[in-house]
Design a protein around this motif. Structure first.
Motif, PDB file in Angstrom:
ATOM      1  N   ARG A   1       0.847  -1.189   0.000  1.00 38.87           N
ATOM      2  CA  ARG A   1       0.000   0.000   0.000  1.00 38.87           C
ATOM      3  C   ARG A   1       0.887   1.245   0.000  1.00 38.87           C
ATOM      4  NH1 ARG A   1      -2.013  -3.413   3.924  1.00 38.87           N
ATOM      5  NH2 ARG A   1      -4.021  -4.384   3.443  1.00 38.87           N
ATOM      6  N   MET A   2       0.686   2.078  -0.977  1.00 32.69           N
ATOM      7  CA  MET A   2       1.554   3.243  -1.102  1.00 32.69           C
ATOM      8  C   MET A   2       1.376   4.228   0.048  1.00 32.69           C
ATOM      9  SD  MET A   2       1.456   3.832  -5.219  1.00 32.69           S
ATOM     10  CE  MET A   2       2.808   5.003  -5.243  1.00 32.69           C
ATOM     11  N   ARG A   3       0.281   4.121   0.778  1.00 34.25           N
ATOM     12  CA  ARG A   3       0.052   4.993   1.934  1.00 34.25           C
ATOM     13  C   ARG A   3       0.945   4.634   3.117  1.00 34.25           C
ATOM     14  NH1 ARG A   3      -5.470   1.754   3.404  1.00 34.25           N
ATOM     15  NH2 ARG A   3      -4.565   0.371   4.991  1.00 34.25           N
ATOM     16  N   SER A   4       1.548   3.446   3.097  1.00 32.69           N
ATOM     17  CA  SER A   4       2.267   2.909   4.264  1.00 32.69           C
ATOM     18  C   SER A   4       3.678   3.482   4.389  1.00 32.69           C
ATOM     19  CB  SER A   4       2.327   1.382   4.198  1.00 32.69           C
ATOM     20  OG  SER A   4       3.081   0.945   3.074  1.00 32.69           O
ATOM     21  N   ILE A   5       3.793   4.794   4.390  1.00 34.38           N
ATOM     22  CA  ILE A   5       5.101   5.450   4.434  1.00 34.38           C
ATOM     23  C   ILE A   5       5.788   5.173   5.769  1.00 34.38           C
ATOM     24  CG2 ILE A   5       6.283   7.671   4.415  1.00 34.38           C
ATOM     25  CD1 ILE A   5       4.071   8.706   2.583  1.00 34.38           C
ATOM     26  N   CYS A   6       7.022   4.690   5.706  1.00 35.51           N
ATOM     27  CA  CYS A   6       7.796   4.444   6.922  1.00 35.51           C
ATOM     28  C   CYS A   6       9.036   5.325   7.013  1.00 35.51           C
ATOM     29  CB  CYS A   6       8.181   2.969   7.041  1.00 35.51           C
ATOM     30  SG  CYS A   6       9.155   2.325   5.672  1.00 35.51           S
ATOM     31  N   GLN A   7       9.328   6.066   5.942  1.00 39.63           N
ATOM     32  CA  GLN A   7      10.430   7.036   5.982  1.00 39.63           C
ATOM     33  C   GLN A   7      10.177   8.110   4.932  1.00 39.63           C
ATOM     34  OE1 GLN A   7      14.341   5.860   4.617  1.00 39.63           O
ATOM     35  NE2 GLN A   7      15.380   7.224   6.064  1.00 39.63           N
ATOM     36  N   ILE A   8      10.429   9.348   5.310  1.00 45.93           N
ATOM     37  CA  ILE A   8      10.380  10.474   4.376  1.00 45.93           C
ATOM     38  C   ILE A   8      11.697  11.219   4.458  1.00 45.93           C
ATOM     39  CG2 ILE A   8       9.296  12.673   3.775  1.00 45.93           C
ATOM     40  CD1 ILE A   8       6.712  11.725   4.887  1.00 45.93           C
ATOM     41  N   GLY A   9      12.260  11.534   3.302  1.00 47.16           N
ATOM     42  CA  GLY A   9      13.472  12.342   3.235  1.00 47.16           C
ATOM     43  C   GLY A   9      13.209  13.605   2.431  1.00 47.16           C
ATOM     44  N   LEU A  10      13.701  14.733   2.931  1.00 45.38           N
ATOM     45  CA  LEU A  10      13.556  16.022   2.246  1.00 45.38           C
ATOM     46  C   LEU A  10      14.928  16.687   2.141  1.00 45.38           C
ATOM     47  CD1 LEU A  10      10.508  17.668   4.109  1.00 45.38           C
ATOM     48  CD2 LEU A  10      10.449  16.467   1.928  1.00 45.38           C
ATOM     49  N   VAL A  11      15.236  17.203   0.964  1.00 44.41           N
ATOM     50  CA  VAL A  11      16.466  17.973   0.787  1.00 44.41           C
ATOM     51  C   VAL A  11      16.103  19.259   0.054  1.00 44.41           C
ATOM     52  CG1 VAL A  11      18.788  18.039  -0.181  1.00 44.41           C
ATOM     53  CG2 VAL A  11      17.866  15.886   0.694  1.00 44.41           C
ATOM     54  N   ILE A  12      16.502  20.389   0.608  1.00 37.77           N
ATOM     55  CA  ILE A  12      16.172  21.692   0.042  1.00 37.77           C
ATOM     56  C   ILE A  12      17.370  22.231  -0.735  1.00 37.77           C
ATOM     57  CG2 ILE A  12      15.480  24.068   0.549  1.00 37.77           C
ATOM     58  CD1 ILE A  12      14.201  22.966   3.136  1.00 37.77           C
ATOM     59  N   PHE A  13      17.113  22.643  -1.965  1.00 42.42           N
ATOM     60  CA  PHE A  13      18.143  23.233  -2.819  1.00 42.42           C
ATOM     61  C   PHE A  13      17.784  24.688  -3.085  1.00 42.42           C
ATOM     62  CE2 PHE A  13      18.669  18.771  -3.564  1.00 42.42           C
ATOM     63  CZ  PHE A  13      20.000  18.585  -3.927  1.00 42.42           C
ATOM     64  N   GLU A  14      18.773  25.561  -2.966  1.00 43.67           N
ATOM     65  CA  GLU A  14      18.603  26.974  -3.297  1.00 43.67           C
ATOM     66  C   GLU A  14      19.794  27.436  -4.116  1.00 43.67           C
ATOM     67  OE1 GLU A  14      17.955  29.459   0.058  1.00 43.67           O
ATOM     68  OE2 GLU A  14      15.994  28.607   0.555  1.00 43.67           O
ATOM     69  N   ASP A  15      19.502  28.060  -5.250  1.00 45.22           N
ATOM     70  CA  ASP A  15      20.545  28.627  -6.105  1.00 45.22           C
ATOM     71  C   ASP A  15      21.641  27.607  -6.419  1.00 45.22           C
ATOM     72  OD1 ASP A  15      19.198  31.082  -6.118  1.00 45.22           O
ATOM     73  OD2 ASP A  15      20.186  31.685  -4.254  1.00 45.22           O
ATOM     74  N   GLY A  16      21.216  26.379  -6.696  1.00 46.21           N
ATOM     75  CA  GLY A  16      22.153  25.368  -7.172  1.00 46.21           C
ATOM     76  C   GLY A  16      22.897  24.590  -6.117  1.00 46.21           C
TER      77      GLY A  16
ATOM     78  N   HIS B   1       6.438   9.124 -10.375  1.00 42.58           N
ATOM     79  CA  HIS B   1       5.207   9.542  -9.705  1.00 42.58           C
ATOM     80  C   HIS B   1       5.008   8.887  -8.331  1.00 42.58           C
ATOM     81  CE1 HIS B   1       4.422  10.659 -13.849  1.00 42.58           C
ATOM     82  NE2 HIS B   1       3.292  11.252 -13.507  1.00 42.58           N
ATOM     83  N   PHE B   2       5.791   7.876  -7.996  1.00 42.23           N
ATOM     84  CA  PHE B   2       5.473   7.045  -6.835  1.00 42.23           C
ATOM     85  C   PHE B   2       5.486   7.814  -5.520  1.00 42.23           C
ATOM     86  CE2 PHE B   2       6.402   3.783  -9.952  1.00 42.23           C
ATOM     87  CZ  PHE B   2       5.392   2.852  -9.692  1.00 42.23           C
ATOM     88  N   ASP B   3       6.477   8.665  -5.327  1.00 41.03           N
ATOM     89  CA  ASP B   3       6.569   9.402  -4.067  1.00 41.03           C
ATOM     90  C   ASP B   3       5.417  10.387  -3.928  1.00 41.03           C
ATOM     91  OD1 ASP B   3       9.433   8.475  -3.261  1.00 41.03           O
ATOM     92  OD2 ASP B   3       9.608   9.149  -5.326  1.00 41.03           O
ATOM     93  N   ARG B   4       5.097  11.055  -5.013  1.00 43.10           N
ATOM     94  CA  ARG B   4       3.973  11.993  -5.000  1.00 43.10           C
ATOM     95  C   ARG B   4       2.671  11.266  -4.659  1.00 43.10           C
ATOM     96  NH1 ARG B   4       2.075  15.678 -10.207  1.00 43.10           N
ATOM     97  NH2 ARG B   4       0.182  16.569  -9.262  1.00 43.10           N
ATOM     98  N   THR B   5       2.441  10.123  -5.297  1.00 41.41           N
ATOM     99  CA  THR B   5       1.214   9.380  -5.050  1.00 41.41           C
ATOM    100  C   THR B   5       1.186   8.825  -3.632  1.00 41.41           C
ATOM    101  OG1 THR B   5       1.113   8.787  -7.393  1.00 41.41           O
ATOM    102  CG2 THR B   5      -0.258   7.518  -5.889  1.00 41.41           C
ATOM    103  N   SER B   6       2.325   8.348  -3.139  1.00 44.40           N
ATOM    104  CA  SER B   6       2.384   7.819  -1.779  1.00 44.40           C
ATOM    105  C   SER B   6       1.999   8.887  -0.756  1.00 44.40           C
ATOM    106  CB  SER B   6       3.794   7.305  -1.461  1.00 44.40           C
ATOM    107  OG  SER B   6       4.077   6.128  -2.163  1.00 44.40           O
ATOM    108  N   ILE B   7       2.540  10.082  -0.905  1.00 43.21           N
ATOM    109  CA  ILE B   7       2.220  11.154   0.031  1.00 43.21           C
ATOM    110  C   ILE B   7       0.737  11.505  -0.057  1.00 43.21           C
ATOM    111  CG2 ILE B   7       2.607  13.607   0.529  1.00 43.21           C
ATOM    112  CD1 ILE B   7       5.560  13.146  -0.195  1.00 43.21           C
TER     113      ILE B   7
END
Length: 282
Positions: free
Chosen positions: A14-29, A87-93
């Protein structure tokens, strides 16, 4: 120029079953911030998923549920440019937020796999998976760790911008066009599919809520190939939601058991429930 690269790992089919999320922010390269969270999905961990990312039920004991980190997540990606590889991460969220009855996020999503297919000819029709593209450009990372995958996704997009000279806004426009750069519908269909299932070989098993032929048509329109049985070419097995809910492990279909055995032997197969499949293709 700012964007947020995102990746998730899931506990089961089930794509809803998220057990880890990672975020990385990029600014100006360049990368300016990075953070990840283990999450208790509140449901079972399938051994296949555990074998891929190494996160098991014991690793999320005492970790927050998604509602507890919703403010953190939405604070970073709501009204932002968000990048994920396919698309998988977008749909999971989206599926996870809906499951927990949490507010949806309003974001501009950009698929770095689509970017790679347009930026570099060698990835136009195949080989545009995250690991393969990273290897091509000497990006070393721990695949299937959400933070590492998110960072790699962002680095691929940044490289595409640097090498092509196209800005972030221009890449949104470029991805609206087909691979050849002309509007979709005016180019050949051979190897030029661009839906969420392009490059995938899908097999259906179990009781679906729609006729099997209709599901196969949807997969085809989304760029996927559909087979009647599980083979060495299979990359996705779609399981009826009711089947996954009622199966304790001993009553799985022959296709399901065969796919699990092939996955155990090293074949890369993603298991999806029908509702997640429909969310991807509709």
């Amino acid at each position: 120029m700012r964007f947020v690269a995102v990746d998730v790992e899931t506990a089961n089919a089930r794509m809803r079953s998220i057990c880890q999320i990672g975020l990385v922010i990029f600014e100006d390269g360049r990368e300016v911030a990075a953070e990840s969270h283990l999450i208790d999905p509140g449901e079972e961990f399938d051994w296949i998923n555990v074998s891929i990312h190494g996160i098991a039920a014991e690793h999320v004991v005492g970790k927050p549920r998604l509602p507890e980190i919703h403010n953190w997540l939405s604070g970073h990606i709501n009204d932002a440019i968000v990048v994920s590889h396919t698309h998988f991460d977008r749909t999971s969220i989206s599926q996870a937020l809906a499951h927990h009855e949490l507010p949806a996020v309003t974001s501009q999503w950009l698929d770095s796999a689509k970017v790679a297919r347009r930026a570099w000819a060698q990835f136009a029709t195949s080989g545009y998976g995250l690991s393969n593209v990273a290897k091509e450009f000497g990006i070393t990372f721990n695949h299937h760790d959400a933070l590492h995958d998110a960072r790699t996704c962002g680095l691929i997009l940044q490289r595409a911008m640097d090498e092509t000279g196209l800005s972030l806004e221009q890449w949104f426009d470029r991805c609206k066009l087909g691979i050849s750069g002309v509007p979709r519908g005016r180019e050949t269909r051979d190897g030029n599919g661009d839906g969420p299932l392009v490059g995938e070989t899908i097999v259906f098993t179990g009781a679906l809520t729609v006729p099997r032929r209709e599901a196969a048509d949807l997969a085809h329109v989304a760029g996927g190939r559909v087979d009647a049985g599980v083979t060495k070419e299979t990359t996705i097995l779609v399981v009826g939601d009711q089947d996954l809910d009622r199966l304790a492990g001993q009553e799985k279909s022959t296709k399901h058991r065969k796919a699990e055995q092939m996955a155990k032997n090293g074949q890369s197969i993603r298991f999806l429930v029908e509702s997640d499949f429909m969310a991807l293709v509709c």
